[in-house]
Design an enzyme around this catalytic site. Structure first.
Site, mmCIF file in Angstrom:
data_model
loop_
_atom_site.group_PDB
_atom_site.id
_atom_site.type_symbol
_atom_site.label_atom_id
_atom_site.label_comp_id
_atom_site.label_asym_id
_atom_site.label_seq_id
_atom_site.Cartn_x
_atom_site.Cartn_y
_atom_site.Cartn_z
ATOM 1 N N GLY A 171 -5.144 1.236 -7.869
ATOM 2 C CA GLY A 171 -6.326 1.089 -8.735
ATOM 3 C C GLY A 171 -7.735 0.813 -8.192
ATOM 4 O O GLY A 171 -8.596 0.185 -8.880
ATOM 5 N N ASP A 173 -11.386 -0.210 -6.878
ATOM 6 C CA ASP A 173 -12.483 0.740 -7.183
ATOM 7 C C ASP A 173 -13.794 0.259 -6.635
ATOM 8 O O ASP A 173 -13.757 -1.093 -6.152
ATOM 9 C CB ASP A 173 -12.562 1.086 -8.658
ATOM 10 C CG ASP A 173 -12.498 -0.320 -9.409
ATOM 11 O OD1 ASP A 173 -12.966 -1.216 -9.055
ATOM 12 O OD2 ASP A 173 -12.062 -0.157 -10.465
ATOM 13 N N ASP A 320 -16.541 11.044 10.424
ATOM 14 C CA ASP A 320 -14.813 11.033 10.746
ATOM 15 C C ASP A 320 -14.754 12.018 11.748
ATOM 16 O O ASP A 320 -15.485 13.155 11.729
ATOM 17 C CB ASP A 320 -14.212 11.576 9.377
ATOM 18 C CG ASP A 320 -12.799 11.496 9.595
ATOM 19 O OD1 ASP A 320 -12.334 10.637 9.858
ATOM 20 O OD2 ASP A 320 -12.033 12.521 9.122
ATOM 21 N N GLU A 349 -16.676 8.560 14.945
ATOM 22 C CA GLU A 349 -15.229 8.263 15.180
ATOM 23 C C GLU A 349 -14.662 9.028 16.492
ATOM 24 O O GLU A 349 -14.343 10.148 16.383
ATOM 25 C CB GLU A 349 -14.247 8.397 14.022
ATOM 26 C CG GLU A 349 -12.895 8.182 14.355
ATOM 27 C CD GLU A 349 -11.794 8.822 13.595
ATOM 28 O OE1 GLU A 349 -10.629 8.521 13.630
ATOM 29 O OE2 GLU A 349 -12.102 9.698 12.796
ATOM 30 N N HIS A 415 -8.115 1.643 9.488
ATOM 31 C CA HIS A 415 -7.173 2.295 8.705
ATOM 32 C C HIS A 415 -6.144 3.038 9.405
ATOM 33 O O HIS A 415 -5.187 3.713 8.668
ATOM 34 C CB HIS A 415 -7.757 2.887 7.617
ATOM 35 C CG HIS A 415 -8.767 3.955 7.933
ATOM 36 N ND1 HIS A 415 -9.934 3.624 8.701
ATOM 37 C CD2 HIS A 415 -8.521 5.351 7.692
ATOM 38 C CE1 HIS A 415 -10.189 4.869 9.034
ATOM 39 N NE2 HIS A 415 -9.750 5.886 8.601
ATOM 40 N N ASP A 416 -6.663 3.192 10.679
ATOM 41 C CA ASP A 416 -5.767 4.518 11.366
ATOM 42 C C ASP A 416 -4.936 3.598 12.523
ATOM 43 O O ASP A 416 -4.318 4.477 13.272
ATOM 44 C CB ASP A 416 -6.753 5.243 12.208
ATOM 45 C CG ASP A 416 -7.605 6.366 11.255
ATOM 46 O OD1 ASP A 416 -6.666 6.620 10.398
ATOM 47 O OD2 ASP A 416 -8.477 6.736 11.421
ATOM 48 N N ASP A 460 -0.152 3.378 9.387
ATOM 49 C CA ASP A 460 -0.355 3.946 8.374
ATOM 50 C C ASP A 460 0.997 4.541 7.731
ATOM 51 O O ASP A 460 1.755 5.253 8.377
ATOM 52 C CB ASP A 460 -1.311 5.238 8.635
ATOM 53 C CG ASP A 460 -1.656 6.026 7.238
ATOM 54 O OD1 ASP A 460 -1.389 5.524 6.241
ATOM 55 O OD2 ASP A 460 -1.888 7.328 7.579
ATOM 56 N N ARG A 464 -2.615 -0.151 5.307
ATOM 57 C CA ARG A 464 -3.346 -0.227 4.311
ATOM 58 C C ARG A 464 -2.914 -0.985 2.939
ATOM 59 O O ARG A 464 -3.047 -0.446 1.598
ATOM 60 C CB ARG A 464 -3.702 1.427 3.885
ATOM 61 C CG ARG A 464 -4.211 2.137 5.031
ATOM 62 C CD ARG A 464 -4.147 3.651 4.648
ATOM 63 N NE ARG A 464 -4.845 4.459 5.908
ATOM 64 C CZ ARG A 464 -4.748 5.745 5.858
ATOM 65 N NH1 ARG A 464 -4.347 6.383 4.676
ATOM 66 N NH2 ARG A 464 -5.198 6.377 6.988
#
Length: 543
Positions: A171, A173, A320, A349, A415-416, A460, A464
């Site tokens: 959730g 945001d 990306d 990236e 995040h990767d 991952d 995250r």
């Protein structure tokens, strides 16, 4: 006379016109030169009449090479130059386009001197003023904070703080990020990088179904507009994530092309095979690959980018999978973005050494995973020692021009990747040492959300995790260090200063200096007490 190995890459990596000066460098086999001199004329047409000389500094060394550099005033656009090399035995040789030679006939210099003659403003690799002191913070919006407590919540399937799965929704945001802007401001952040925020069925949003709408779960378009406005009022710029290599298989353009075939205006936006199969990103069938060589595709995504800048205030783009996008796309995209805002920045990236992309006409810098890997090899994997770590950073520094280096996004993780703290087995001292290195190395330091409170996580989706807002759980030492480093980043030494790095008996020293300010970072990169420093302990010295 001793044979001398020396190399110079003109017009790109080793020659960089920047802010009224020409910055030049070359490398020579270690220990063979006692001195190097730049021989030059800012107007090549007068080379045969007169030439200037400037002694060069031996500014770096690694296990094989000595690196020489110099900066001279730039008064014309027809710069010509060679290097005069003085060996340890006093013998003189010259480095030009013909390589290293014992003699050089200046009357015929127009055949073989190096030159940098294409100096137009539109081609220049510049560094926006705000970039020089930028401290970046990357947020995975779904996991940072849920600010809108009244929104539709049926999609949420996990409690905040539970370990994530590939399908977890918590959730988070954009409203929540806006509410936490004072926290980011206190941390010293001046650039916010958001992973994708546009409509998508996934939690990561890298499979986009509508590039012109912010996902309702994040608050819609108005939430992004309010977030960017709020960030700007706090002195924070916002960089969005552009996923232009591929889209979702639920995107209307792809669905139309799949249904109507060659009759669809979007058929050539994708890559099709005779049996109806299509090319994808990473062999993921839900992500059809876009034909970024198609002029219509270039126009559409350039217009999309400009729209989010013009109407909503976005300050830049992270692209990306940028190394899988066509050069034609990247050049057209850059033209459109910089026309809208000349101070915007584009970060690719690209996990490797994308020199071809960093000549001023495609992107500005990359996510600098070369820096990440060097820190991991030293502190996590133990595959290199302090000496080789220093060699690695020297080589990395000389991979790109000075302008490109200043715009690299230096990071310890994203995040990767696995969280850096997890890679070093929870050793917070190593995390803090790496943070200090990241701020002292030229470029823009980028903190992955939660690293400042010692968040752990594997690959991952574990990297995250939700941000833990319970302050009683925080070890504030890392956060306090980042606050200190962010303040130093605004000082001349770390924002615009010269860079030097050396290693001696396991101690790595990074030096940054500008005007009358000099900062030293001394790191004991060994597993034992060394010169008064504990293992992987560091100290910052202000002079």
């Amino acid at each position: 006379m001793q044979t001398i190995l020396a190399f110079h890459t003109p017009q790109t990596v080793d020659a960089c016109p920047l802010e009224g000066k020409m910055h030049l460098r070359f490398k020579a086999e270690k220990g063979v030169l006692s001195k190097a001199v730049l021989v030059y004329n800012c107007n090549k047409n007068f080379w045969h009449i007169r030439r200037l000389e400037a002694e060069m500094e031996r500014s770096f060394e690694d296990s094989r090479w000595d690196y020489f550099s110099v900066s001279v005033p730039l008064t014309d656009t027809r710069f010509a130059y060679i290097f005069k090399l003085i060996g340890k035995d006093g013998a003189i040789s010259y480095l030009s386009e013909e390589g290293v030679t014992e003699e050089y006939d200046h009357s015929l210099g127009y055949f073989s001197f190096f030159q940098y003659c294409s100096q137009f403003d539109c081609d220049a690799m510049t560094v926006p003023e705000w970039v020089k002191s930028a401290v970046c913070y990357q947020i995975f919006p779904e996991r940072f904070f849920m600010g809108d407590q009244k929104k539709e919540r049926s999609y949420i399937n996990a409690e905040w703080g539970q370990l994530p799965t590939p399908k977890s929704f918590y959730g988070g945001d954009l409203v929540g990020i806006r509410q936490k802007l004072p926290y980011l401001q206190e941390l010293g952040i001046s650039l916010l990088y958001l992973t994708p925020v546009f409509c998508s069925p996934s939690n990561h949003k890298y499979d986009i179904t509508n590039y012109e709408q912010v996902d309702p779960a994040f608050g819609g378009n108005e939430a992004l507009k309010e977030l960017i406005a709020g960030a700007h009022s706090c002195g924070i710029k916002v960089m969005l994530d552009g996923v232009f290599n591929h889209c979702s298989w639920e995107h209307p353009f792809f669905l139309d092309a799949q249904r109507r075939g060659k009759k669809s205006p979007y058929y050539d936006w994708f890559f099709w095979q005779e049996d109806g199969a299509y090319l994808t990103f990473g062999s993921v069938k839900t992500m059809p690959k876009l034909n970024t060589g198609n002029p219509a595709v270039i126009r559409y995504f350039s217009d999309v980018a400009v729209m989010w800048m013009e109407k909503y205030g976005a300050d830049g783009w992270r692209l990306d999978v940028s190394d899988e996008i066509s050069h034609r796309f990247l050049r057209g995209f850059r033209d459109a973005v910089l026309k809208q805002n000349p101070d915007a920045i584009i970060i690719g990236e690209d996990w490797h050494r994308p020199v071809r992309y960093l000549n001023g006409d495609e992107y500005d810098g990359t996510m600098n995973y070369g820096f990440t890997k060097a820190c991991l090899d030293l502190m996590a994997f133990g595959t290199i020692d302090a000496s080789e770590f220093c060699n690695r950073l020297v080589k990395l520094y000389h991979t790109y021009s000075l302008a490109a280096t200043a715009k690299m996004l230096n990071l310890l993780g994203s995040h990767d990747t696995d969280r850096f703290l997890t890679r070093v087995c929870g050793d917070t001292q190593k995390l803090r040492a790496a943070m200090a290195l990241m701020f002292f190395y030229p470029g823009m330091p980028c903190i992955y959300y939660g690293d400042e409170i010692d968040t752990e996580g594997g690959y991952d989706p574990d990297c995250r995790r939700c941000f833990d807002w319970k302050k009683d759980n925080w070890d504030t030492e890392t956060r306090n260090l980042i606050c200190r480093l962010a303040k130093l980043k605004k000082e001349p030494a770390l924002s615009t200063g010269t860079f030097r790095i050396r290693e001696e008996k396991g101690i790595v020293t990074l030096e940054r200096a500008a005007q009358s300010q000099r900062l030293l970072l001394r790191l004991n990169a060994t597993d034992h007490v060394n010169q008064g420093l504990q293992a992987y302990e560091f100290t910052i010295i202000t002079k």
